[in-house]
Enzyme design. Sequence first.
Site, PDB file in Angstrom:
ATOM      1  N   TRP A 141       1.018  -1.201   0.011  1.00 28.16           N
ATOM      2  CA  TRP A 141      -0.053  -0.034  -0.020  1.00 28.16           C
ATOM      3  C   TRP A 141       0.852   1.204   0.169  1.00 28.16           C
ATOM      4  CZ3 TRP A 141      -0.487   3.242   4.557  1.00 28.16           C
ATOM      5  CH2 TRP A 141      -1.275   4.457   4.187  1.00 28.16           C
ATOM      6  N   HIS A 142       1.965   1.267   0.692  1.00 26.21           N
ATOM      7  CA  HIS A 142       2.762   2.437   0.701  1.00 26.21           C
ATOM      8  C   HIS A 142       3.444   2.560  -0.773  1.00 26.21           C
ATOM      9  CE1 HIS A 142       2.567   2.160   5.385  1.00 26.21           C
ATOM     10  NE2 HIS A 142       2.515   3.420   5.201  1.00 26.21           N
ATOM     11  N   GLY A 143       3.827   1.519  -1.267  1.00 29.57           N
ATOM     12  CA  GLY A 143       4.241   1.515  -2.690  1.00 29.57           C
ATOM     13  C   GLY A 143       4.927   0.504  -3.035  1.00 29.57           C
TER      14      GLY A 143
END
Length: 403
Positions: free
Chosen positions: A333-335
Amino acid sequence: MANITPYSSPHYFIYLLLLLLPIIIGLWFGKRFRAYDFFATVVILITAFFGGNMTQGISLLCYVLYEMLLVFIFLSYRKKHNNFWVFTMFVLLAIVPLVFVKLDPLLKNQTISLFGFMGISYLTFKSVEIIMEIRDGVIKKITPYEFGRFLLFFPTITSGPIDRFKRFQKDVDKVPSRDEYVELLHSGVNKLMKGLLYKFIIGYFFGTLLLPKVQILAMSYRYQAPLGLSWWVLAYMYVYSMYLFFDFAGYSLFAVAISNFMGIKTPMNFDAPFKAKNIKDFWNRWHKTLSFWFRDFIYMRLMFTIIKHKWIKNRVTIANVGYVALFLIMGFWHGETWYYIVYGIFHAIAMITNDAWLRYKKKHRESIPSNKFTHAFAVFLTFNIVCFSFLIFSGFLNTLWFS
Protein backbone atom coordinates in the site's frame (compact mmCIF):
# COMPACT_ATOMS: atom_id res chain seq x y z
CA MET A 1 -4.19 29.93 -8.32
CA ALA A 2 -2.33 26.75 -7.38
CA ASN A 3 -3.90 23.95 -5.36
CA ILE A 4 -3.62 24.67 -1.63
CA THR A 5 -2.60 21.64 0.40
CA PRO A 6 -4.59 21.56 3.66
CA TYR A 7 -2.59 22.41 6.81
CA SER A 8 0.52 23.20 4.75
CA SER A 9 1.32 26.54 6.42
CA PRO A 10 0.33 28.51 9.55
CA HIS A 11 -1.42 31.10 7.34
CA TYR A 12 -3.83 28.41 6.13
CA PHE A 13 -5.43 28.25 9.57
CA ILE A 14 -6.33 31.94 9.60
CA TYR A 15 -8.50 31.58 6.50
CA LEU A 16 -9.79 28.18 7.63
CA LEU A 17 -10.94 29.46 11.03
CA LEU A 18 -12.66 32.42 9.36
CA LEU A 19 -14.47 29.96 7.11
CA LEU A 20 -15.45 27.87 10.14
CA LEU A 21 -16.68 30.82 12.19
CA PRO A 22 -20.40 30.53 11.18
CA ILE A 23 -20.26 26.78 11.96
CA ILE A 24 -18.74 27.48 15.38
CA ILE A 25 -21.29 30.22 16.16
CA GLY A 26 -24.14 27.98 15.06
CA LEU A 27 -23.02 25.04 17.22
CA TRP A 28 -22.50 27.40 20.16
CA PHE A 29 -26.21 28.26 19.93
CA GLY A 30 -27.27 24.66 19.34
CA LYS A 31 -27.70 24.86 15.56
CA ARG A 32 -25.96 22.89 12.82
CA PHE A 33 -26.09 24.89 9.58
CA ARG A 34 -26.02 22.00 7.14
CA ALA A 35 -26.21 24.24 4.08
CA TYR A 36 -23.19 26.20 5.29
CA ASP A 37 -21.36 22.95 6.12
CA PHE A 38 -21.86 21.99 2.48
CA PHE A 39 -20.67 25.42 1.32
CA ALA A 40 -17.51 25.23 3.48
CA THR A 41 -16.76 21.76 2.13
CA VAL A 42 -17.10 22.99 -1.45
CA VAL A 43 -14.76 25.93 -0.75
CA ILE A 44 -12.08 23.68 0.76
CA LEU A 45 -12.38 21.13 -2.04
CA ILE A 46 -12.08 23.85 -4.69
CA THR A 47 -8.96 25.34 -3.10
CA ALA A 48 -7.37 21.92 -2.53
CA PHE A 49 -8.27 20.14 -5.78
CA PHE A 50 -9.41 22.72 -8.36
CA GLY A 51 -6.64 25.32 -8.20
CA GLY A 52 -4.21 25.90 -11.06
CA ASN A 53 -4.36 22.23 -12.07
CA MET A 54 -7.90 20.84 -12.18
CA THR A 55 -6.79 17.27 -12.91
CA GLN A 56 -6.94 16.25 -9.26
CA GLY A 57 -10.40 17.76 -8.86
CA ILE A 58 -11.79 15.99 -11.92
CA SER A 59 -10.21 12.73 -10.71
CA LEU A 60 -11.80 13.23 -7.28
CA LEU A 61 -15.28 13.80 -8.74
CA CYS A 62 -15.00 10.78 -11.04
CA TYR A 63 -13.73 8.67 -8.16
CA VAL A 64 -16.58 9.65 -5.81
CA LEU A 65 -19.20 8.96 -8.50
CA TYR A 66 -17.58 5.59 -9.26
CA GLU A 67 -17.47 4.52 -5.61
CA MET A 68 -21.00 5.80 -5.03
CA LEU A 69 -22.25 3.69 -7.94
CA LEU A 70 -20.55 0.59 -6.53
CA VAL A 71 -21.89 1.16 -3.01
CA PHE A 72 -25.51 1.65 -4.08
CA ILE A 73 -25.50 -1.24 -6.53
CA PHE A 74 -24.14 -3.48 -3.78
CA LEU A 75 -26.62 -2.06 -1.24
CA SER A 76 -29.48 -2.95 -3.60
CA TYR A 77 -28.01 -6.41 -4.20
CA ARG A 78 -27.44 -7.07 -0.49
CA LYS A 79 -31.12 -6.56 0.36
CA LYS A 80 -31.93 -9.87 -1.36
CA HIS A 81 -28.64 -11.76 -1.70
CA ASN A 82 -25.43 -12.41 0.20
CA ASN A 83 -22.96 -14.19 -2.06
CA PHE A 84 -19.34 -14.11 -0.87
CA TRP A 85 -17.83 -13.92 -4.35
CA VAL A 86 -20.11 -11.07 -5.43
CA PHE A 87 -19.11 -9.22 -2.26
CA THR A 88 -15.43 -9.90 -3.02
CA MET A 89 -15.87 -8.60 -6.55
CA PHE A 90 -17.30 -5.29 -5.26
CA VAL A 91 -14.45 -4.89 -2.78
CA LEU A 92 -11.90 -5.48 -5.54
CA LEU A 93 -13.69 -3.04 -7.83
CA ALA A 94 -13.63 -0.45 -5.04
CA ILE A 95 -9.84 -0.63 -4.77
CA VAL A 96 -9.16 -0.63 -8.54
CA PRO A 97 -8.53 3.16 -8.74
CA LEU A 98 -6.08 2.95 -5.83
CA VAL A 99 -4.28 0.00 -7.45
CA PHE A 100 -3.90 2.01 -10.66
CA VAL A 101 -2.37 4.89 -8.71
CA LYS A 102 0.01 2.61 -6.82
CA LEU A 103 1.12 0.91 -10.07
CA ASP A 104 1.81 4.24 -11.76
CA PRO A 105 5.46 4.56 -10.61
CA LEU A 106 6.16 1.11 -12.08
CA LEU A 107 4.26 1.52 -15.34
CA LYS A 108 4.94 5.25 -15.84
CA ASN A 109 1.61 5.54 -17.62
CA GLN A 110 0.18 9.06 -17.79
CA THR A 111 -3.33 7.72 -18.37
CA ILE A 112 -3.20 5.86 -15.08
CA SER A 113 -1.88 9.01 -13.39
CA LEU A 114 -5.22 10.71 -14.13
CA PHE A 115 -6.82 8.48 -11.49
CA GLY A 116 -4.61 9.97 -8.79
CA PHE A 117 -5.53 12.72 -6.35
CA MET A 118 -4.41 13.71 -2.88
CA GLY A 119 -6.00 11.42 -0.28
CA ILE A 120 -7.23 8.60 -2.55
CA SER A 121 -5.99 5.97 -0.08
CA TYR A 122 -8.07 7.30 2.80
CA LEU A 123 -11.19 7.63 0.66
CA THR A 124 -10.70 4.06 -0.56
CA PHE A 125 -10.50 2.77 3.02
CA LYS A 126 -13.80 4.51 3.75
CA SER A 127 -15.48 3.12 0.63
CA VAL A 128 -14.32 -0.43 1.33
CA GLU A 129 -15.46 -0.14 4.95
CA ILE A 130 -18.96 0.82 3.82
CA ILE A 131 -19.17 -2.12 1.37
CA MET A 132 -17.95 -4.54 4.04
CA GLU A 133 -20.35 -3.24 6.69
CA ILE A 134 -23.25 -3.36 4.24
CA ARG A 135 -22.39 -7.02 3.74
CA ASP A 136 -22.19 -7.56 7.52
CA GLY A 137 -25.57 -5.88 8.03
CA VAL A 138 -24.07 -3.08 10.13
CA ILE A 139 -25.08 -0.51 7.53
CA LYS A 140 -28.61 -1.15 6.29
CA LYS A 141 -29.31 2.18 4.62
CA ILE A 142 -27.31 5.15 3.41
CA THR A 143 -28.21 8.06 1.14
CA PRO A 144 -25.98 9.50 -1.60
CA TYR A 145 -25.68 12.70 0.44
CA GLU A 146 -24.56 10.78 3.54
CA PHE A 147 -22.05 8.82 1.49
CA GLY A 148 -20.61 11.96 -0.10
CA ARG A 149 -20.49 13.82 3.21
CA PHE A 150 -18.63 10.93 4.87
CA LEU A 151 -16.14 10.51 2.04
CA LEU A 152 -15.51 14.24 1.53
CA PHE A 153 -15.38 15.36 5.16
CA PHE A 154 -12.65 17.91 4.52
CA PRO A 155 -10.69 17.93 7.81
CA THR A 156 -9.61 14.32 7.20
CA ILE A 157 -9.74 14.01 3.42
CA THR A 158 -6.02 14.14 2.62
CA SER A 159 -4.25 12.37 5.49
CA GLY A 160 -6.85 10.83 7.81
CA PRO A 161 -7.59 9.86 10.54
CA ILE A 162 -9.84 7.17 9.07
CA ASP A 163 -13.26 7.40 10.69
CA ARG A 164 -16.03 4.77 10.58
CA PHE A 165 -19.35 5.60 8.93
CA LYS A 166 -21.68 4.70 11.84
CA ARG A 167 -19.60 6.62 14.37
CA PHE A 168 -19.29 9.65 12.05
CA GLN A 169 -22.99 9.60 11.21
CA LYS A 170 -23.92 9.60 14.89
CA ASP A 171 -21.92 12.81 15.43
CA VAL A 172 -23.23 14.52 12.28
CA ASP A 173 -26.87 13.79 13.10
CA LYS A 174 -26.48 15.14 16.63
CA VAL A 175 -26.04 18.74 17.72
CA PRO A 176 -23.87 18.78 20.87
CA SER A 177 -25.16 20.54 23.96
CA ARG A 178 -23.49 23.80 25.03
CA ASP A 179 -21.39 21.99 27.65
CA GLU A 180 -20.39 19.28 25.19
CA TYR A 181 -19.44 21.84 22.57
CA VAL A 182 -17.42 23.91 25.04
CA GLU A 183 -15.49 20.73 25.81
CA LEU A 184 -15.01 20.08 22.08
CA LEU A 185 -13.78 23.64 21.53
CA HIS A 186 -11.35 23.30 24.41
CA SER A 187 -10.12 19.99 23.02
CA GLY A 188 -9.86 21.45 19.51
CA VAL A 189 -7.83 24.47 20.63
CA ASN A 190 -5.45 22.26 22.62
CA LYS A 191 -4.95 19.90 19.69
CA LEU A 192 -4.51 22.78 17.24
CA MET A 193 -1.80 24.37 19.40
CA LYS A 194 -0.10 21.02 19.91
CA GLY A 195 -0.30 20.33 16.16
CA LEU A 196 1.31 23.71 15.36
CA LEU A 197 4.12 22.87 17.78
CA TYR A 198 4.60 19.39 16.32
CA LYS A 199 4.36 20.27 12.62
CA PHE A 200 5.84 23.75 12.28
CA ILE A 201 8.40 23.85 15.08
CA ILE A 202 9.60 20.38 16.11
CA GLY A 203 8.88 18.75 12.73
CA TYR A 204 10.50 21.69 10.92
CA PHE A 205 13.59 21.39 13.11
CA PHE A 206 14.04 17.67 12.48
CA GLY A 207 12.86 17.55 8.86
CA THR A 208 14.05 20.82 7.32
CA LEU A 209 16.97 21.98 9.43
CA LEU A 210 18.58 18.77 10.68
CA LEU A 211 17.70 15.89 8.34
CA PRO A 212 19.33 17.24 5.12
CA LYS A 213 22.59 17.95 6.97
CA VAL A 214 22.66 14.50 8.56
CA GLN A 215 21.90 12.92 5.17
CA ILE A 216 24.84 14.71 3.55
CA LEU A 217 27.16 13.55 6.32
CA ALA A 218 25.87 9.97 6.08
CA MET A 219 26.34 9.97 2.29
CA SER A 220 29.90 11.29 2.66
CA TYR A 221 30.90 7.89 4.14
CA ARG A 222 29.32 6.03 1.24
CA TYR A 223 32.62 4.69 -0.11
CA GLN A 224 34.58 4.79 3.14
CA ALA A 225 32.77 2.15 5.19
CA PRO A 226 31.36 -1.34 4.51
CA LEU A 227 27.99 -0.88 2.76
CA GLY A 228 28.41 2.83 3.47
CA LEU A 229 27.23 2.27 7.05
CA SER A 230 28.53 4.83 9.53
CA TRP A 231 27.39 6.43 12.77
CA TRP A 232 25.76 9.12 10.64
CA VAL A 233 23.36 6.51 9.23
CA LEU A 234 22.33 5.80 12.81
CA ALA A 235 21.87 9.54 13.36
CA TYR A 236 19.77 9.70 10.19
CA MET A 237 17.60 6.85 11.52
CA TYR A 238 16.74 8.73 14.72
CA VAL A 239 16.32 12.15 13.10
CA TYR A 240 14.06 10.77 10.37
CA SER A 241 11.97 8.87 12.95
CA MET A 242 11.44 12.05 14.95
CA TYR A 243 10.55 14.00 11.81
CA LEU A 244 8.11 11.33 10.62
CA PHE A 245 6.30 11.26 13.94
CA PHE A 246 6.06 14.99 14.61
CA ASP A 247 5.12 15.86 11.03
CA PHE A 248 2.44 13.19 10.69
CA ALA A 249 1.14 13.53 14.25
CA GLY A 250 0.89 17.29 13.67
CA TYR A 251 -1.26 16.76 10.57
CA SER A 252 -3.48 14.32 12.46
CA LEU A 253 -3.90 16.74 15.35
CA PHE A 254 -4.98 19.46 12.89
CA ALA A 255 -7.61 17.14 11.41
CA VAL A 256 -9.00 16.17 14.82
CA ALA A 257 -8.95 19.81 16.02
CA ILE A 258 -10.89 21.13 13.00
CA SER A 259 -13.32 18.21 13.34
CA ASN A 260 -13.90 19.18 16.98
CA PHE A 261 -14.66 22.78 15.94
CA MET A 262 -17.29 21.30 13.60
CA GLY A 263 -18.82 19.22 16.40
CA ILE A 264 -17.31 15.92 15.22
CA LYS A 265 -15.28 13.64 17.50
CA THR A 266 -12.86 12.27 14.91
CA PRO A 267 -10.75 9.54 16.57
CA MET A 268 -7.14 10.27 17.49
CA ASN A 269 -4.38 8.74 15.38
CA PHE A 270 -1.46 8.66 17.81
CA ASP A 271 -1.16 7.74 21.48
CA ALA A 272 2.47 8.21 22.63
CA PRO A 273 3.73 5.47 20.24
CA PHE A 274 7.34 5.73 21.40
CA LYS A 275 6.25 4.67 24.88
CA ALA A 276 5.14 1.27 23.55
CA LYS A 277 6.49 -1.71 25.49
CA ASN A 278 6.42 -4.08 22.48
CA ILE A 279 5.71 -3.98 18.75
CA LYS A 280 2.05 -4.97 19.14
CA ASP A 281 1.59 -2.18 21.66
CA PHE A 282 3.28 0.16 19.17
CA TRP A 283 0.71 -0.63 16.46
CA ASN A 284 -2.06 0.03 18.98
CA ARG A 285 -0.59 3.53 19.38
CA TRP A 286 0.82 4.46 15.93
CA HIS A 287 -1.53 5.62 13.15
CA LYS A 288 -4.25 3.88 15.12
CA THR A 289 -7.12 4.40 12.72
CA LEU A 290 -5.11 2.78 9.91
CA SER A 291 -3.80 -0.12 11.99
CA PHE A 292 -7.28 -0.77 13.43
CA TRP A 293 -8.75 -0.61 9.90
CA PHE A 294 -6.27 -3.22 8.69
CA ARG A 295 -6.92 -5.31 11.80
CA ASP A 296 -10.72 -5.26 11.48
CA PHE A 297 -11.15 -5.49 7.71
CA ILE A 298 -8.16 -7.59 6.65
CA TYR A 299 -6.52 -9.48 9.52
CA MET A 300 -9.63 -10.57 11.45
CA ARG A 301 -11.54 -11.49 8.29
CA LEU A 302 -8.60 -13.52 7.02
CA MET A 303 -8.38 -15.30 10.39
CA PHE A 304 -12.10 -16.06 10.31
CA THR A 305 -11.91 -17.40 6.74
CA ILE A 306 -8.93 -19.67 7.50
CA ILE A 307 -10.58 -21.04 10.65
CA LYS A 308 -13.98 -21.47 8.98
CA HIS A 309 -12.56 -23.45 6.05
CA LYS A 310 -10.01 -25.28 8.28
CA TRP A 311 -7.16 -24.45 5.91
CA ILE A 312 -4.78 -24.36 8.88
CA LYS A 313 -5.47 -25.95 12.24
CA ASN A 314 -2.72 -24.52 14.45
CA ARG A 315 -3.82 -21.14 15.85
CA VAL A 316 -0.27 -19.85 16.18
CA THR A 317 0.39 -20.60 12.52
CA ILE A 318 -2.89 -18.96 11.56
CA ALA A 319 -1.91 -15.79 13.42
CA ASN A 320 1.56 -15.80 11.83
CA VAL A 321 0.13 -16.21 8.33
CA GLY A 322 -2.20 -13.33 9.11
CA TYR A 323 0.68 -11.08 10.17
CA VAL A 324 2.64 -11.81 7.00
CA ALA A 325 -0.39 -11.18 4.78
CA LEU A 326 -1.38 -8.05 6.70
CA PHE A 327 2.01 -6.35 6.68
CA LEU A 328 2.79 -7.35 3.10
CA ILE A 329 -0.43 -5.62 2.05
CA MET A 330 0.50 -2.62 4.17
CA GLY A 331 3.94 -2.55 2.57
CA PHE A 332 2.53 -2.69 -0.96
CA TRP A 333 0.00 0.00 0.00
CA HIS A 334 2.84 2.39 0.74
CA GLY A 335 4.41 1.66 -2.66
CA GLU A 336 5.88 -0.99 -4.95
CA THR A 337 9.51 -0.40 -4.02
CA TRP A 338 11.72 -2.91 -2.23
CA TYR A 339 12.10 -0.87 0.94
CA TYR A 340 8.33 -0.60 1.52
CA ILE A 341 7.97 -4.36 1.01
CA VAL A 342 10.91 -5.08 3.32
CA TYR A 343 9.39 -2.65 5.86
CA GLY A 344 6.20 -4.71 5.83
CA ILE A 345 8.07 -8.03 6.13
CA PHE A 346 10.19 -6.62 8.96
CA HIS A 347 7.10 -5.72 10.98
CA ALA A 348 5.50 -9.10 10.28
CA ILE A 349 8.63 -10.82 11.64
CA ALA A 350 8.64 -8.45 14.62
CA MET A 351 5.00 -9.30 15.42
CA ILE A 352 5.64 -13.05 15.10
CA THR A 353 8.72 -12.79 17.33
CA ASN A 354 6.83 -10.69 19.86
CA ASP A 355 3.99 -13.22 20.10
CA ALA A 356 6.50 -16.04 20.55
CA TRP A 357 8.20 -14.11 23.36
CA LEU A 358 4.87 -13.37 25.07
CA ARG A 359 3.95 -17.08 24.94
CA TYR A 360 7.35 -18.01 26.40
CA LYS A 361 7.05 -15.30 29.04
CA LYS A 362 3.61 -16.56 30.06
CA LYS A 363 4.95 -20.10 30.55
CA HIS A 364 8.00 -18.95 32.52
CA ARG A 365 6.41 -16.06 34.40
CA GLU A 366 8.00 -16.99 37.74
CA SER A 367 11.56 -17.10 36.40
CA ILE A 368 11.42 -13.91 34.28
CA PRO A 369 11.77 -10.65 36.24
CA SER A 370 9.22 -7.88 35.77
CA ASN A 371 10.10 -4.49 37.24
CA LYS A 372 10.74 -0.87 36.32
CA PHE A 373 14.08 -1.74 34.71
CA THR A 374 12.63 -4.49 32.48
CA HIS A 375 9.77 -2.21 31.51
CA ALA A 376 12.18 0.62 30.61
CA PHE A 377 14.34 -1.82 28.63
CA ALA A 378 11.26 -3.09 26.75
CA VAL A 379 10.34 0.50 25.80
CA PHE A 380 13.95 1.24 24.77
CA LEU A 381 14.18 -1.93 22.67
CA THR A 382 10.82 -1.33 20.98
CA PHE A 383 11.77 2.27 20.21
CA ASN A 384 14.97 1.21 18.48
CA ILE A 385 13.29 -1.59 16.54
CA VAL A 386 10.68 0.88 15.31
CA CYS A 387 13.31 3.49 14.40
CA PHE A 388 15.24 0.86 12.42
CA SER A 389 12.05 0.01 10.53
CA PHE A 390 11.61 3.71 9.75
CA LEU A 391 15.16 3.81 8.37
CA ILE A 392 14.09 1.06 5.95
CA PHE A 393 10.83 2.89 5.23
CA SER A 394 12.60 6.20 4.51
CA GLY A 395 14.26 4.86 1.36
CA PHE A 396 17.61 6.28 2.49
CA LEU A 397 19.28 2.86 2.24
CA ASN A 398 18.16 2.68 -1.36
CA THR A 399 19.84 6.04 -2.00
CA LEU A 400 22.94 4.97 -0.09
CA TRP A 401 23.37 1.65 -1.86
CA PHE A 402 21.85 1.94 -5.31
CA SER A 403 21.55 5.58 -6.42
